[in-house]
Design a protein around this motif. Structure first.
Motif, PDB file in Angstrom:
ATOM      1  N   GLU A  12       0.770  -1.282   0.041  1.00 20.34           N
ATOM      2  CA  GLU A  12      -0.069   0.120   0.069  1.00 20.34           C
ATOM      3  C   GLU A  12       0.841   1.188   0.037  1.00 20.34           C
ATOM      4  OE1 GLU A  12      -3.394   2.172   2.925  1.00 20.34           O
ATOM      5  OE2 GLU A  12      -2.313   0.398   3.638  1.00 20.34           O
ATOM      6  N   LYS A  13       0.705   2.084  -0.812  1.00 21.63           N
ATOM      7  CA  LYS A  13       1.463   3.419  -0.934  1.00 21.63           C
ATOM      8  C   LYS A  13       0.476   4.457  -0.371  1.00 21.63           C
ATOM      9  CE  LYS A  13       3.412   7.025  -3.971  1.00 21.63           C
ATOM     10  NZ  LYS A  13       3.547   7.360  -5.521  1.00 21.63           N
ATOM     11  N   CYS A  14       0.975   5.388   0.715  1.00 25.19           N
ATOM     12  CA  CYS A  14       0.298   6.057   1.690  1.00 25.19           C
ATOM     13  C   CYS A  14       1.248   7.334   1.893  1.00 25.19           C
ATOM     14  CB  CYS A  14      -0.307   5.457   2.513  1.00 25.19           C
ATOM     15  SG  CYS A  14       0.767   4.696   3.792  1.00 25.19           S
ATOM     16  N   LYS A  15       0.785   8.169   2.744  1.00 26.51           N
ATOM     17  CA  LYS A  15       1.446   9.364   3.395  1.00 26.51           C
ATOM     18  C   LYS A  15       2.133   8.915   4.766  1.00 26.51           C
ATOM     19  CE  LYS A  15       0.956  12.175  -0.048  1.00 26.51           C
ATOM     20  NZ  LYS A  15       2.042  12.566  -0.902  1.00 26.51           N
ATOM     21  N   GLY A  16       3.309   9.457   4.824  1.00 25.64           N
ATOM     22  CA  GLY A  16       4.046   9.314   6.286  1.00 25.64           C
ATOM     23  C   GLY A  16       4.168  10.421   6.999  1.00 25.64           C
ATOM     24  N   ILE A  17       5.131  10.578   7.802  1.00 23.57           N
ATOM     25  CA  ILE A  17       5.342  11.640   8.561  1.00 23.57           C
ATOM     26  C   ILE A  17       5.759  12.842   7.621  1.00 23.57           C
ATOM     27  CG2 ILE A  17       7.041  12.882  10.300  1.00 23.57           C
ATOM     28  CD1 ILE A  17       7.260   9.999  11.202  1.00 23.57           C
ATOM     29  N   ASN A  18       5.229  13.999   7.874  1.00 21.17           N
ATOM     30  CA  ASN A  18       5.535  15.206   7.324  1.00 21.17           C
ATOM     31  C   ASN A  18       4.988  15.156   5.667  1.00 21.17           C
ATOM     32  OD1 ASN A  18       6.641  16.672   9.154  1.00 21.17           O
ATOM     33  ND2 ASN A  18       8.505  16.022   8.893  1.00 21.17           N
ATOM     34  N   GLY A  19       4.106  14.275   5.525  1.00 21.86           N
ATOM     35  CA  GLY A  19       3.386  14.110   4.192  1.00 21.86           C
ATOM     36  C   GLY A  19       4.422  13.534   3.249  1.00 21.86           C
ATOM     37  N   LEU A  20       5.572  12.856   3.431  1.00 21.75           N
ATOM     38  CA  LEU A  20       6.215  12.041   2.634  1.00 21.75           C
ATOM     39  C   LEU A  20       5.836  10.640   2.180  1.00 21.75           C
ATOM     40  CD1 LEU A  20       9.699  12.345   4.686  1.00 21.75           C
ATOM     41  CD2 LEU A  20       9.174  13.719   2.392  1.00 21.75           C
ATOM     42  N   ASP A  21       5.916  10.145   0.872  1.00 24.07           N
ATOM     43  CA  ASP A  21       5.396   9.172   0.697  1.00 24.07           C
ATOM     44  C   ASP A  21       5.968   7.828   1.330  1.00 24.07           C
ATOM     45  OD1 ASP A  21       3.593  10.394  -1.121  1.00 24.07           O
ATOM     46  OD2 ASP A  21       5.051  10.535  -2.905  1.00 24.07           O
ATOM     47  N   LYS A  22       5.317   6.998   1.555  1.00 25.35           N
ATOM     48  CA  LYS A  22       5.870   5.633   1.872  1.00 25.35           C
ATOM     49  C   LYS A  22       4.776   4.639   1.371  1.00 25.35           C
ATOM     50  CE  LYS A  22       3.294   5.062   6.392  1.00 25.35           C
ATOM     51  NZ  LYS A  22       3.398   5.154   7.801  1.00 25.35           N
ATOM     52  N   VAL A  23       5.472   3.320   1.603  1.00 21.19           N
ATOM     53  CA  VAL A  23       5.053   2.117   1.149  1.00 21.19           C
ATOM     54  C   VAL A  23       5.068   1.220   2.414  1.00 21.19           C
ATOM     55  CG1 VAL A  23       5.141  -0.014  -0.344  1.00 21.19           C
ATOM     56  CG2 VAL A  23       5.680   2.477  -1.404  1.00 21.19           C
ATOM     57  N   VAL A  24       3.952   0.671   2.479  1.00 20.53           N
ATOM     58  CA  VAL A  24       3.503  -0.342   3.661  1.00 20.53           C
ATOM     59  C   VAL A  24       3.434  -1.976   3.070  1.00 20.53           C
ATOM     60  CG1 VAL A  24       2.309  -0.948   5.357  1.00 20.53           C
ATOM     61  CG2 VAL A  24       2.472   1.429   5.098  1.00 20.53           C
ATOM     62  N   LEU A  25       4.354  -2.531   3.568  1.00 19.38           N
ATOM     63  CA  LEU A  25       4.452  -3.944   2.997  1.00 19.38           C
ATOM     64  C   LEU A  25       3.767  -4.824   4.287  1.00 19.38           C
ATOM     65  CD1 LEU A  25       8.030  -4.461   1.899  1.00 19.38           C
ATOM     66  CD2 LEU A  25       5.822  -3.622   0.514  1.00 19.38           C
ATOM     67  N   ARG A  26       2.826  -5.722   3.969  1.00 21.57           N
ATOM     68  CA  ARG A  26       2.185  -6.717   4.882  1.00 21.57           C
ATOM     69  C   ARG A  26       2.100  -8.042   4.456  1.00 21.57           C
ATOM     70  NH1 ARG A  26      -1.651  -2.285   4.291  1.00 21.57           N
ATOM     71  NH2 ARG A  26      -1.758  -0.795   6.011  1.00 21.57           N
ATOM     72  N   GLU A  27       2.531  -8.930   5.250  1.00 26.85           N
ATOM     73  CA  GLU A  27       2.629 -10.301   5.227  1.00 26.85           C
ATOM     74  C   GLU A  27       1.196 -10.990   5.655  1.00 26.85           C
ATOM     75  OE1 GLU A  27       3.357 -14.379   5.920  1.00 26.85           O
ATOM     76  OE2 GLU A  27       3.588 -13.078   7.603  1.00 26.85           O
ATOM     77  N   PRO A  28       0.910 -12.372   5.045  1.00 29.35           N
ATOM     78  CA  PRO A  28      -0.472 -12.584   5.823  1.00 29.35           C
ATOM     79  C   PRO A  28      -0.395 -12.821   7.200  1.00 29.35           C
ATOM     80  CG  PRO A  28      -0.022 -13.595   3.471  1.00 29.35           C
ATOM     81  CD  PRO A  28       1.281 -12.688   3.805  1.00 29.35           C
ATOM     82  N   ARG A  29       0.823 -13.383   7.667  1.00 24.24           N
ATOM     83  CA  ARG A  29       0.494 -13.705   9.013  1.00 24.24           C
ATOM     84  C   ARG A  29       0.785 -12.491  10.092  1.00 24.24           C
ATOM     85  NH1 ARG A  29       4.966 -18.890   9.105  1.00 24.24           N
ATOM     86  NH2 ARG A  29       4.050 -20.052   7.572  1.00 24.24           N
ATOM     87  N   GLY A  30       0.878 -11.347   9.419  1.00 24.81           N
ATOM     88  CA  GLY A  30       0.846 -10.198  10.396  1.00 24.81           C
ATOM     89  C   GLY A  30       2.142  -9.238  10.439  1.00 24.81           C
ATOM     90  N   SER A  31       3.263  -9.637   9.887  1.00 29.29           N
ATOM     91  CA  SER A  31       4.459  -8.804   9.758  1.00 29.29           C
ATOM     92  C   SER A  31       4.064  -7.806   8.939  1.00 29.29           C
ATOM     93  CB  SER A  31       5.591  -9.723   9.343  1.00 29.29           C
ATOM     94  OG  SER A  31       6.061 -10.890  10.254  1.00 29.29           O
ATOM     95  N   THR A  32       5.020  -6.749   9.143  1.00 28.22           N
ATOM     96  CA  THR A  32       4.627  -5.424   8.474  1.00 28.22           C
ATOM     97  C   THR A  32       6.178  -4.742   8.105  1.00 28.22           C
ATOM     98  OG1 THR A  32       4.502  -3.796  10.181  1.00 28.22           O
ATOM     99  CG2 THR A  32       2.607  -4.819   9.065  1.00 28.22           C
ATOM    100  N   ALA A  33       6.163  -3.898   7.089  1.00 28.44           N
ATOM    101  CA  ALA A  33       7.592  -2.946   6.989  1.00 28.44           C
ATOM    102  C   ALA A  33       6.877  -1.987   6.234  1.00 28.44           C
ATOM    103  CB  ALA A  33       8.559  -3.876   6.102  1.00 28.44           C
ATOM    104  N   GLU A  34       7.660  -0.800   6.693  1.00 32.43           N
ATOM    105  CA  GLU A  34       7.364   0.577   6.052  1.00 32.43           C
ATOM    106  C   GLU A  34       8.689   0.888   5.454  1.00 32.43           C
ATOM    107  OE1 GLU A  34       5.700   3.309   8.809  1.00 32.43           O
ATOM    108  OE2 GLU A  34       3.993   1.981   9.216  1.00 32.43           O
TER     109      GLU A  34
END
Length: 340
Positions: A12-34
């Motif tokens: 998922e592409k979304c906005k992060g701190i101070n409006g900077l673009d970031k991508v959130v990665l999600r793994e089915p078991r619940g792990s995430t990375a930004e």
């Protein structure tokens, strides 16, 4: 970029701190990375319990041109301070683009992002070489975090270029005085606090009671960071592999590392903690935050990589976080490494 149907959104592409673009990665078991597009910077990696595994300073400045303090900064085309380039190069404080035409990567993960950096006119004035830096950040099915860098010389004038590099990883730990690193014992290292004096690591593990800034040479593919209080072990796997195409630079890598073909592709490792005095001199770092972080960085430092036009270098880092086992009151790192 998103998984279809009834599956959770893996990317998922979304906005992060101070409006900077970031991508959130999600793994089915619940792990995430930004991953922030600013610096292609991984700022978060959480396990399936939602526990943060990377350290980012509470005083980190998410605003260009300052690099983000913590997470996994990408250091290119240099690690350290040399010449006219800023410390650790410019890749960590440039805006990267999403790579719409990435090279094929063998992967089973649905949760990944491909980013690319090309030189700007401003960068060319300081470092006059043409290149393509492609980075894939992926979450494995078990929550492992994988970073793969491909750096290609695209100079049209026949000029080679030379670079150093690091995945400047900040791990989150409960208490630095309770942490030990396994896998570096008996290895030679260069001590940056002693004018790069060469020494050999003594003892059966690396522990911490003061500032440390060391470059370990000829390290194995697996290193374990054991956090006694959290009963958690980080396992690092790393390799630097040449492109298997027209230009074979394996012999060059072997010569640089001074070892066999099997070992020639391995990175040195940098281990760093600023401790109390240096922490207080860093504006974007809390005075006591050194207690809760440790940098163990897969790096190409002392012996740079040289690429001729058309040649490509690939460097890969894989991070795992696994429960630690106890044996007579001590963590058993060998069991962790062998089973991971």
């Amino acid at each position: 970029m998103a998984a279809s149907g009834s599956e959770r959104v893996a990317v998922e592409k979304c906005k992060g701190i101070n409006g900077l673009d970031k991508v959130v990665l999600r793994e089915p078991r619940g792990s995430t990375a930004e991953v922030y597009l600013y610096g292609a910077h991984v700022t978060s990696w959480k396990n399936d319990h939602g526990e943060e595994l990377l350290f980012v300073s509470s005083k980190a400045i998410f605003k260009p041109p300052k690099a983000i303090r913590g997470g996994i900064p990408i250091c290119f085309p240099q690690f350290g301070s040399h010449g006219s380039l800023e410390q650790h190069g410019f890749a960590r404080n440039r805006f990267w683009s999403i790579d719409t035409d990435p090279p094929p990567f063998p992967t089973n993960s649905k949760s990944f992002i491909d980013l690319i950096l090309k030189p700007s006119e401003e960068d060319m004035q300081k470092w006059p070489y043409s290149y393509e830096f492609r980075l894939r950040v992926a979450l494995g099915t078990g929550g492992d975090l994988m970073l793969t860098s491909r750096i290609r010389n695209t100079n049209a004038d026949g000029k080679p270029f030379t670079f150093t590099f690091a995945y400047h990883t900040y791990f989150s730990v409960s208490d630095i005085s309770e942490v030990r690193v396994e896998g570096l014992e008996t290895l030679d290292y260069l001590d940056n606090l002693q004018n790069k004096e060469r020494s050999t690591e003594q003892g059966d593990a690396l522990t911490f009671e003061s500032e440390v800034d060391k470059i370990y040479l000829g390290t194995p593919t697996k290193i374990a960071i054991l956090d006694h209080e959290k009963k958690r072990t980080f396992v690092l796997r790393k390799d630097g592999l040449p492109d298997a195409g027209k230009h074979d630079i394996l012999d060059n890598l072997v010569k640089l590392e001074g070892s066999s073909k099997e070992q020639g592709s391995f990175f040195p490792l940098v281990v760093w903690n600023p401790w109390d005095k240096k922490a207080k001199t860093m504006a974007d770092f809390g005075d006591d935050e050194y207690k809760h972080m440790l940098c163990v960085e897969a790096a190409v430092v002392e012996k740079p990589i040289t690429l001729k036009p058309g040649e490509e270098w690939k460097g890969r880092l894989e991070l795992s976080a696994v429960p630690s086992s106890y044996c007579s009151g001590q963590l058993d790192p060998q069991k962790v490494i062998q089973n991971s």
